[in-house]
Design a protein around this motif. Structure first.
Motif, PDB file in Angstrom:
ATOM      1  N   ARG A 179       0.813  -1.231   0.000  1.00  0.00           N
ATOM      2  CA  ARG A 179       0.000   0.000   0.000  1.00  0.00           C
ATOM      3  C   ARG A 179       0.841   1.273   0.000  1.00  0.00           C
ATOM      4  O   ARG A 179       0.577   2.217   0.736  1.00  0.00           O
ATOM      5  CB  ARG A 179      -0.983  -0.016   1.170  1.00  0.00           C
ATOM      6  N   CYS A 180       1.839   1.273  -0.868  1.00  0.00           N
ATOM      7  CA  CYS A 180       2.687   2.460  -0.994  1.00  0.00           C
ATOM      8  C   CYS A 180       1.986   3.560  -1.774  1.00  0.00           C
ATOM      9  O   CYS A 180       2.382   4.720  -1.710  1.00  0.00           O
ATOM     10  CB  CYS A 180       3.998   2.081  -1.687  1.00  0.00           C
ATOM     11  N   GLY A 181       0.967   3.193  -2.562  1.00  0.00           N
ATOM     12  CA  GLY A 181       0.175   4.203  -3.280  1.00  0.00           C
ATOM     13  C   GLY A 181       0.751   4.645  -4.617  1.00  0.00           C
ATOM     14  O   GLY A 181       0.204   5.534  -5.267  1.00  0.00           O
ATOM     15  N   GLN A 182       1.859   4.036  -5.059  1.00  0.00           N
ATOM     16  CA  GLN A 182       2.461   4.459  -6.331  1.00  0.00           C
ATOM     17  C   GLN A 182       1.551   4.183  -7.522  1.00  0.00           C
ATOM     18  O   GLN A 182       1.462   4.978  -8.457  1.00  0.00           O
ATOM     19  CB  GLN A 182       3.819   3.769  -6.531  1.00  0.00           C
ATOM     20  N   TYR A 201      -1.748   4.032  -7.513  1.00  0.00           N
ATOM     21  CA  TYR A 201      -2.820   5.030  -7.399  1.00  0.00           C
ATOM     22  C   TYR A 201      -2.343   6.370  -7.937  1.00  0.00           C
ATOM     23  O   TYR A 201      -3.037   7.055  -8.696  1.00  0.00           O
ATOM     24  CB  TYR A 201      -3.250   5.137  -5.930  1.00  0.00           C
ATOM     25  N   LEU A 202      -1.111   6.752  -7.588  1.00  0.00           N
ATOM     26  CA  LEU A 202      -0.567   8.044  -7.992  1.00  0.00           C
ATOM     27  C   LEU A 202      -0.352   8.119  -9.497  1.00  0.00           C
ATOM     28  O   LEU A 202      -0.721   9.106 -10.135  1.00  0.00           O
ATOM     29  CB  LEU A 202       0.759   8.282  -7.259  1.00  0.00           C
ATOM     30  N   ILE A 253      -7.374   3.561  -9.871  1.00  0.00           N
ATOM     31  CA  ILE A 253      -7.036   2.822  -8.647  1.00  0.00           C
ATOM     32  C   ILE A 253      -7.308   3.748  -7.465  1.00  0.00           C
ATOM     33  O   ILE A 253      -6.844   4.895  -7.450  1.00  0.00           O
ATOM     34  CB  ILE A 253      -5.565   2.351  -8.656  1.00  0.00           C
ATOM     35  N   PRO A 313      -7.307   5.239  -3.510  1.00  0.00           N
ATOM     36  CA  PRO A 313      -6.240   5.350  -2.507  1.00  0.00           C
ATOM     37  C   PRO A 313      -6.154   4.092  -1.635  1.00  0.00           C
ATOM     38  O   PRO A 313      -5.104   3.790  -1.085  1.00  0.00           O
ATOM     39  CB  PRO A 313      -6.665   6.563  -1.665  1.00  0.00           C
TER      40      PRO A 313
END
Ligand SMILES: Cc1ncc(C[n+]2csc(CCOP(=O)(O)OP(=O)(O)O)c2C)c(N)n1
Ligand code: SF4
Ligand code: SF4
Ligand code: SF4
Ligand SMILES: [Mg+2]
Lengths: 271, 96
Positions: free
Chosen positions: B42-45, B47-48, B55, B57
């Motif tokens: 769940r680093c969020g890369q 999503y970013l 995708i 958050p």
């Protein structure tokens, strides 16, 4: 800035950009930094074509299309109108392509900078007129094939937009890349806090026009910085800063060769 | 292709509730990202960097709007995103 600092909502969603489009990532992230109280202004170009599909709208904040040459002038007008009506805390941001910025929209941008209008102008640079079928613009790099430079590629150097806006007296300018979003987000946030004309130029590869795969655009944009093709710079109060020095200049040739637009047929190759 | 959220009546004005009428893009896909939540940190890369904001958050893929570009799979440092052939999911594709 990182992903956690962003507004979790999407403001540019359901757009019809090609899969893997770098320009759409630049618009999406900028709006997530700036938030809801933002008016987005887009001249003719891919991002307006894929964002406003009557009767659909892929923007959830206020957004409008301008004539091709007029992005900066329309931004000026909106900013003045908001001020006249005492509407506070609303930002005016522009998203214009390379053609819309460095060629046809240049005098409008120059005028807005000269007046010191309080606007944030973002040029998403996919290095050609993509929406009309990949014609060469003033920001197409030397050697890149387009449909108007089909054989040997462009014979002209890429215009240096950062130097142009700095010479016009811009308050803040920076280059950015969709391959380094943390840096891009920080620059948008910084620019949003500065009064006057701000200009951010973000490299935004286009898989369709560059001849790369849809999953390669972020990687290519990152590599362009790393090999020294697209330095990340900032200009404020008359001083230039380099944010990231090229880390692997030796890979420049490989970077160029992996892009279809730089492949020149043997019979057209010179020296 | 039927539009998902089309209003009953043709709108009379150009001012719509924002984001309301956006038709899905999921049918453009030939491959789809499938996230292995065991590997995901769940680093969020993903999503970013997703150009389509497909995708969340919380790291779940909106298959109505994912175009299958594969950027999320490339950006993931944990190798948690696999791109699978869309034809393997053909039955899920049928629309009501
Ligand atoms: C005055 C005028 N001339 C030409 C056009 C046609 N036109 C629409 S979009 C476009 C290309 C825009 O290129 P760029 O600004 O680089 O944005 P991109 O499409 O690459 O995102 C052109 C030539 C137009 N809409 N208006
Ligand atoms: S042609 Fe290029 S810039 Fe235009 S929507 Fe497609 S990927 Fe984006
Ligand atoms: S990039 Fe990979 S590890 Fe990070 S949130 Fe996405 S799937 Fe999980
Ligand atoms: S494949 Fe592309 S569109 Fe789909 S979730 Fe991944 S990055 Fe987003
Ligand atoms: Mg362009």
């Amino acid at each position: 800035m990182s992903a956690r600092d962003l507004d979790a909502r999407e403001f540019f969603f359901g757009h019809k950009a090609c899969a893997g489009c770098g320009g759409s990532l630049a618009v999406r992230i900028a709006l997530k930094v700036l938030g809801e109280r933002t008016v987005a202004v887009l001249p003719a170009g891919c991002m307006s074509a894929v964002g406003f599909n009557f009767p659909q709208l892929a923007f959830t904040n206020n957004a409008l299309i301008t004539p091709f040459a007029a992005a900066a002038s329309v931004m000026t007008g909106i900013e003045a109108g908001l001020r006249r009506r005492s509407v506070k805390n609303v930002r005016v941001v522009g998203f214009a392509g390379d053609g819309g910025t460095a060629d046809i929209g240049l005098q409008a941008l120059s005028g807005a900078i000269d007046r010191g209008d309080n606007i944030l102008y973002i040029c998403y640079d996919n290095e050609a007129y993509m929406n009309t079928g990949i014609q060469k613009s003033g920001l197409t790099p030397h050697g890149a094939r387009t449909t108007t430079t089909p054989h040997k590629g462009s014979r002209r150097p890429k215009k240096d937009m950062l130097a142009i806006v700095a010479a016009n007296g811009v308050n803040y300018t920076a280059s950015a890349s969709i391959g380094y979003l943390d840096d891009y987000m920080r620059k948008i946030k910084k620019a949003a806090g500065i009064t006057g004309a701000k200009y951010i130029h973000v490299l935004a590869p286009c898989p369709t026009g560059w001849g790369v795969n849809t999953d390669e655009t972020v990687e290519i944009a990152r590599e362009a910085v790393d090999v020294g093709f697209w330095p990340l710079r900032e200009y404020e109060n008359g001083t230039w800063i380099t944010n990231r020095a090229p880390s692997r200049p030796q890979d420049l040739e490989r970077h160029i060769k992996r892009q279809g637009r730089f492949k020149i047929e043997k019979r057209y190759q010179e020296d | 292709m039927p539009l998902k959220r089309l209003p009953d009546k043709a709108p009379e004005l150009t001012a719509f509730e924002a984001g309301y009428l956006v038709s899905p893009n999921g049918e453009w896909r030939s491959v789809r990202p499938v996230i292995d939540m065991e590997r995901c940190v769940r680093c969020g890369q993903c999503y970013l960097y997703c150009p389509d904001g497909a995708i969340s958050p919380e790291i779940s893929v909106d298959y109505d709007f994912c175009k299958g570009c594969g950027i999320c799979a490339k950006i993931c440092g944990k190798g948690a995103v696999a791109m699978r052939k869309e034809s393997d999911y053909a039955q899920l594709h049928q629309r009501k």
